[in-house]
Design a protein around this motif. Structure first.
Motif, PDB file in Angstrom:
ATOM      1  N   MET A   1       0.843  -1.170   0.000  1.00  0.00           N
ATOM      2  CA  MET A   1       0.000   0.000   0.000  1.00  0.00           C
ATOM      3  C   MET A   1       0.895   1.243   0.000  1.00  0.00           C
ATOM      4  SD  MET A   1      -3.009   0.775   2.703  1.00  0.00           S
ATOM      5  CE  MET A   1      -4.033   2.171   2.488  1.00  0.00           C
ATOM      6  N   GLU A   2       0.518   2.203  -0.795  1.00  0.00           N
ATOM      7  CA  GLU A   2       1.286   3.451  -0.877  1.00  0.00           C
ATOM      8  C   GLU A   2       1.230   4.227   0.436  1.00  0.00           C
ATOM      9  OE1 GLU A   2       3.176   5.152  -3.314  1.00  0.00           O
ATOM     10  OE2 GLU A   2       3.202   3.152  -4.201  1.00  0.00           O
ATOM     11  N   ILE A   3       2.318   4.881   0.741  1.00  0.00           N
ATOM     12  CA  ILE A   3       2.384   5.752   1.910  1.00  0.00           C
ATOM     13  C   ILE A   3       2.005   7.160   1.464  1.00  0.00           C
ATOM     14  CG2 ILE A   3       3.926   6.784   3.626  1.00  0.00           C
ATOM     15  CD1 ILE A   3       5.565   4.185   3.498  1.00  0.00           C
ATOM     16  N   ASN A   4       1.061   7.759   2.193  1.00  0.00           N
ATOM     17  CA  ASN A   4       0.585   9.089   1.849  1.00  0.00           C
ATOM     18  C   ASN A   4       0.538   9.948   3.112  1.00  0.00           C
ATOM     19  OD1 ASN A   4      -0.503  11.328   0.641  1.00  0.00           O
ATOM     20  ND2 ASN A   4      -2.549  10.450   0.383  1.00  0.00           N
ATOM     21  N   ILE A   5       1.726  10.341   3.594  1.00  0.00           N
ATOM     22  CA  ILE A   5       1.813  11.114   4.836  1.00  0.00           C
ATOM     23  C   ILE A   5       2.216  12.568   4.580  1.00  0.00           C
ATOM     24  CG2 ILE A   5       2.233   9.099   6.302  1.00  0.00           C
ATOM     25  CD1 ILE A   5       5.246   9.845   6.262  1.00  0.00           C
ATOM     26  N   GLY A   6       2.251  12.961   3.312  1.00  0.00           N
ATOM     27  CA  GLY A   6       2.603  14.336   2.981  1.00  0.00           C
ATOM     28  C   GLY A   6       4.085  14.545   2.737  1.00  0.00           C
ATOM     29  N   ILE A   7       4.845  13.463   2.664  1.00  0.00           N
ATOM     30  CA  ILE A   7       6.281  13.529   2.353  1.00  0.00           C
ATOM     31  C   ILE A   7       6.514  12.574   1.191  1.00  0.00           C
ATOM     32  CG2 ILE A   7       8.635  13.204   3.203  1.00  0.00           C
ATOM     33  CD1 ILE A   7       7.511  13.466   6.067  1.00  0.00           C
ATOM     34  N   ASN A   8       7.069  13.091   0.095  1.00  0.00           N
ATOM     35  CA  ASN A   8       7.237  12.218  -1.073  1.00  0.00           C
ATOM     36  C   ASN A   8       8.283  11.140  -0.820  1.00  0.00           C
ATOM     37  OD1 ASN A   8       9.928  13.031  -2.038  1.00  0.00           O
ATOM     38  ND2 ASN A   8       8.979  14.973  -2.588  1.00  0.00           N
ATOM     39  N   GLN A   9       8.271  10.117  -1.676  1.00  0.00           N
ATOM     40  CA  GLN A   9       9.110   8.939  -1.486  1.00  0.00           C
ATOM     41  C   GLN A   9      10.595   9.286  -1.482  1.00  0.00           C
ATOM     42  OE1 GLN A   9      11.386   6.847  -3.348  1.00  0.00           O
ATOM     43  NE2 GLN A   9      11.380   5.489  -1.584  1.00  0.00           N
ATOM     44  N   ALA A  10      11.033  10.146  -2.363  1.00  0.00           N
ATOM     45  CA  ALA A  10      12.457  10.495  -2.424  1.00  0.00           C
ATOM     46  C   ALA A  10      12.911  11.178  -1.136  1.00  0.00           C
ATOM     47  CB  ALA A  10      12.738  11.393  -3.631  1.00  0.00           C
ATOM     48  N   ASP A  11      12.091  12.072  -0.609  1.00  0.00           N
ATOM     49  CA  ASP A  11      12.434  12.740   0.645  1.00  0.00           C
ATOM     50  C   ASP A  11      12.411  11.759   1.813  1.00  0.00           C
ATOM     51  OD1 ASP A  11      12.802  15.174  -0.630  1.00  0.00           O
ATOM     52  OD2 ASP A  11      10.822  15.962  -0.077  1.00  0.00           O
ATOM     53  N   ARG A  12      11.422  10.857   1.833  1.00  0.00           N
ATOM     54  CA  ARG A  12      11.370   9.848   2.897  1.00  0.00           C
ATOM     55  C   ARG A  12      12.624   8.988   2.872  1.00  0.00           C
ATOM     56  NH1 ARG A  12       6.325   8.628   0.800  1.00  0.00           N
ATOM     57  NH2 ARG A  12       6.989   6.466   0.527  1.00  0.00           N
ATOM     58  N   LYS A  13      13.064   8.623   1.681  1.00  0.00           N
ATOM     59  CA  LYS A  13      14.281   7.796   1.535  1.00  0.00           C
ATOM     60  C   LYS A  13      15.505   8.552   2.032  1.00  0.00           C
ATOM     61  CE  LYS A  13      16.873   4.498  -0.578  1.00  0.00           C
ATOM     62  NZ  LYS A  13      17.959   4.256   0.377  1.00  0.00           N
ATOM     63  N   GLU A  14      15.634   9.815   1.659  1.00  0.00           N
ATOM     64  CA  GLU A  14      16.783  10.621   2.089  1.00  0.00           C
ATOM     65  C   GLU A  14      16.815  10.746   3.614  1.00  0.00           C
ATOM     66  OE1 GLU A  14      18.775  15.058   1.401  1.00  0.00           O
ATOM     67  OE2 GLU A  14      16.805  14.621   0.527  1.00  0.00           O
ATOM     68  N   ILE A  15      15.678  10.998   4.207  1.00  0.00           N
ATOM     69  CA  ILE A  15      15.598  11.125   5.668  1.00  0.00           C
ATOM     70  C   ILE A  15      15.912   9.785   6.328  1.00  0.00           C
ATOM     71  CG2 ILE A  15      14.036  11.579   7.606  1.00  0.00           C
ATOM     72  CD1 ILE A  15      12.530  13.504   5.587  1.00  0.00           C
ATOM     73  N   ALA A  16      15.322   8.717   5.801  1.00  0.00           N
ATOM     74  CA  ALA A  16      15.562   7.385   6.373  1.00  0.00           C
ATOM     75  C   ALA A  16      17.029   6.986   6.268  1.00  0.00           C
ATOM     76  CB  ALA A  16      14.673   6.348   5.685  1.00  0.00           C
ATOM     77  N   ASP A  17      17.692   7.358   5.177  1.00  0.00           N
ATOM     78  CA  ASP A  17      19.129   7.066   5.044  1.00  0.00           C
ATOM     79  C   ASP A  17      19.921   7.778   6.138  1.00  0.00           C
ATOM     80  OD1 ASP A  17      18.636   5.457   2.858  1.00  0.00           O
ATOM     81  OD2 ASP A  17      19.353   6.924   1.375  1.00  0.00           O
TER      82      ASP A  17
END
Length: 155
Positions: A1-17
């Motif tokens: 299921m897609e995540i829709n928390i108001g932060i796009n996937q690329a930004d979520r990945k950068e933060i998670a890294d």
């Protein structure tokens, strides 16, 4: 299921890294602090044994919180020694240094965690990721205080 928390996937990945690096640094200092708790000797034994226990206990809770934030962002959290060794900037200790050297290494580790946490801020702020920014603020504050407390024992 897609995540829709108001932060796009690329930004979520950068933060998670960035959080993964923070997790690796935190776990490495946790392990080092626990090692030193077990192996400290000398005239400051009781003080350091107790201080190290408080710090590794807090770090044990922190690594869980950091990993859960990584998961909430939709990324896998690193969880192996090999992954942590690749991600951390902190050297492990395989020997049993004297108490003063233990303190010095832990000051350096606490400061390194604070720097890593601080380095993640730009990505969290750019994405409007307030929960991560809050987590980072708390980690920085705690690690700067721990570094100060440890450093004060060397004066």
């Amino acid at each position: 299921m897609e995540i829709n928390i108001g932060i796009n996937q690329a930004d979520r990945k950068e933060i998670a890294d960035g959080l993964s690096r923070l997790l690796a640094d935190s776990y490495t200092v946790y392990l080092k602090t626990h090692n030193f708790h077990w192996n400290v000797t000398g005239p400051m034994f009781n003080t350091l044994h107790t201080m190290f226990e408080g710090q590794y206990t807090e770090l044990a809770m922190a690594v869980d919180e950091i990993a859960e934030r990584i998961r909430a962002l939709g990324e896998p959290a690193p969880g192996s020694y090999a992954q942590f060794a690749e991600l951390t900037v902190i050297s492990e200790e395989t020997g049993t240094p004297k108490a003063e050297e233990m303190i010095r290494q832990l000051v350096e580790g606490q400061e390194a965690i604070a720097r890593t946490a601080r380095s993640v801020f730009p990505a969290a702020e750019k994405a409007g990721d307030e929960p991560t920014a809050d987590l980072l603020t708390q980690r920085i504050q705690l690690h700067e205080k721990n570094a100060w407390m440890l450093r004060s024992m060397l004066a």
